[in-house]
Design an enzyme around this catalytic site. Structure first.
Site, short mmCIF file in Angstrom:
data_model
loop_
_atom_site.label_atom_id
_atom_site.label_comp_id
_atom_site.label_asym_id
_atom_site.label_seq_id
_atom_site.Cartn_x
_atom_site.Cartn_y
_atom_site.Cartn_z
N CYS A 251 6.53 13.99 29.64
CA CYS A 251 7.93 14.28 29.33
C CYS A 251 8.79 13.50 30.33
O CYS A 251 8.28 12.60 31.00
CB CYS A 251 8.22 15.78 29.38
SG CYS A 251 7.89 16.54 30.99
N THR A 252 10.06 13.82 30.43
CA THR A 252 10.97 13.02 31.26
C THR A 252 10.60 13.04 32.74
O THR A 252 10.42 12.00 33.36
CB THR A 252 12.42 13.51 31.09
OG1 THR A 252 12.74 13.53 29.70
CG2 THR A 252 13.38 12.60 31.85
#
Length: 318
Positions: A179-180
């Site tokens: 994810c980020t």
């Protein structure tokens, strides 16, 4: 010209009086002149803050001095201007909303997938016995994702648990989640393990750290970020643009929010359509009476609702 930093971080660590901590932390951040958005819950912290390099250094040093947060891995970006306009620290039930608050099912402090540093992730991701899984929302992976990654049709991370059955076909594979910044993977990998996936891994530090330490190799497009920048470059090795303008289909990596605040859709839009549509995703939004003025950036500061009022601005009675 003075340079600024933007810090991205999270930490799963028990905060006994999280609501009071949030209030005190807001005052601390304001004392340093920081802007940003921090979520505080009993399970920990999730934040992005921006300010002068010196203010950010003081912030990191102070936070690290607290034993509860000593292990925080700050991702630091140099920026020309602060990435936020205001400073918000809010108390919530979770630092990333999953809807799963039973520690017997998900407790990132005790059991998650095995953390891979960017180099380890890069070395594993293309193996035949591996599936790379993006656990972010549609608008994020539409803008950019790892080459050949599995993406999920979800509007918010709270939709992720309902997708587990669709992932069952990959139980015989090693699952590499990303994810980020890593925070969503902590809960996603924990849930996958709980659901019987035998080998689950996660990219430590997320896409942002991968870009800094591995050159972003094979990450296609840009990475959506939750601040005024809206997106950042990741890949300096073999970059490509994969996103298209919602309105005309032209290849573009410009991410905006719809100018209609009641829509606020996150989408990619080319400059030409941005001018023609006045920053809106549709004709209906373009004619909405509350439409915000489009300045070419597509980023809007949230206007808080007055306390103790309903949506029409009427004072509520208790």
């Amino acid at each position: 010209m003075e340079k600024y930093n933007t810090l991205l971080y999270y930490c799963y660590s028990t905060i006994a009086d999280a609501e009071q901590f949030a209030a005190d932390h807001l005052n601390f951040c304001k004392s340093l002149g920081l802007t940003g958005r921090i979520i505080v819950a009993e399970e920990g912290l999730n934040g992005t803050v921006s300010g002068t390099a010196e203010a950010c250094r003081q912030y990191m040093d102070t936070v690290h001095a607290d034993p509860r947060f000593a292990g925080i891995d700050f991702k630091v970006d140099e920026v020309d201007t602060p990435s936020f306009v205001k400073m918000h620290v809010r108390y919530k039930s979770e630092i990333v909303h999953s809807g799963l608050r039973n520690p017997e099912i998900i407790d990132p402090k005790s059991k998650t997938g095995k953390h891979l540093n960017p180099k380890e992730f890069m070395e594993m991701k293309d193996r035949d016995d591996v599936v790379v899984l993006d656990v972010r929302s549609n608008y994020e992976h539409n803008l950019g994702k790892f080459k050949n990654a599995i993406t999920l049709d979800i509007e918010n991370f709270r939709d992720f648990p309902a997708m587990i059955n669709e992932l069952a076909q990959y139980k015989d594979k090693k699952i590499l989640t990303y994810c980020t910044g890593g925070i969503k993977c902590e809960k996603a990998s924990a849930l996958l393990l709980h659901e019987g996936f035998p080998e689950v891994y996660q990219l430590h530090g997320g896409i942002i750290k991968y870009g800094k330490e591995a050159g972003g190799k094979d990450f296609e497009g840009k990475c959506y970020v939750f601040d005024g920048r809206l997106s950042v470059d990741v890949n300096s090795v073999n970059p490509v643009v994969i996103s298209k303008c919602l309105n005309c289909g032209t290849i573009t990596d410009k991410m905006i929010n719809c100018a209609n605040p009641e829509c606020n859709e996150h989408f990619t839009q080319c400059d030409a359509c941005g001018e023609a549509m006045e920053g809106c995703c549709s004709d209906a939004c373009k004619t909405h009476p509350r439409k915000r003025v489009y300045d070419g950036t597509g980023y809007y500061v949230k206007v808080p609702q007055p306390v103790n009022t309903d949506k029409k601005g009427l004072k509520l009675q208790y």
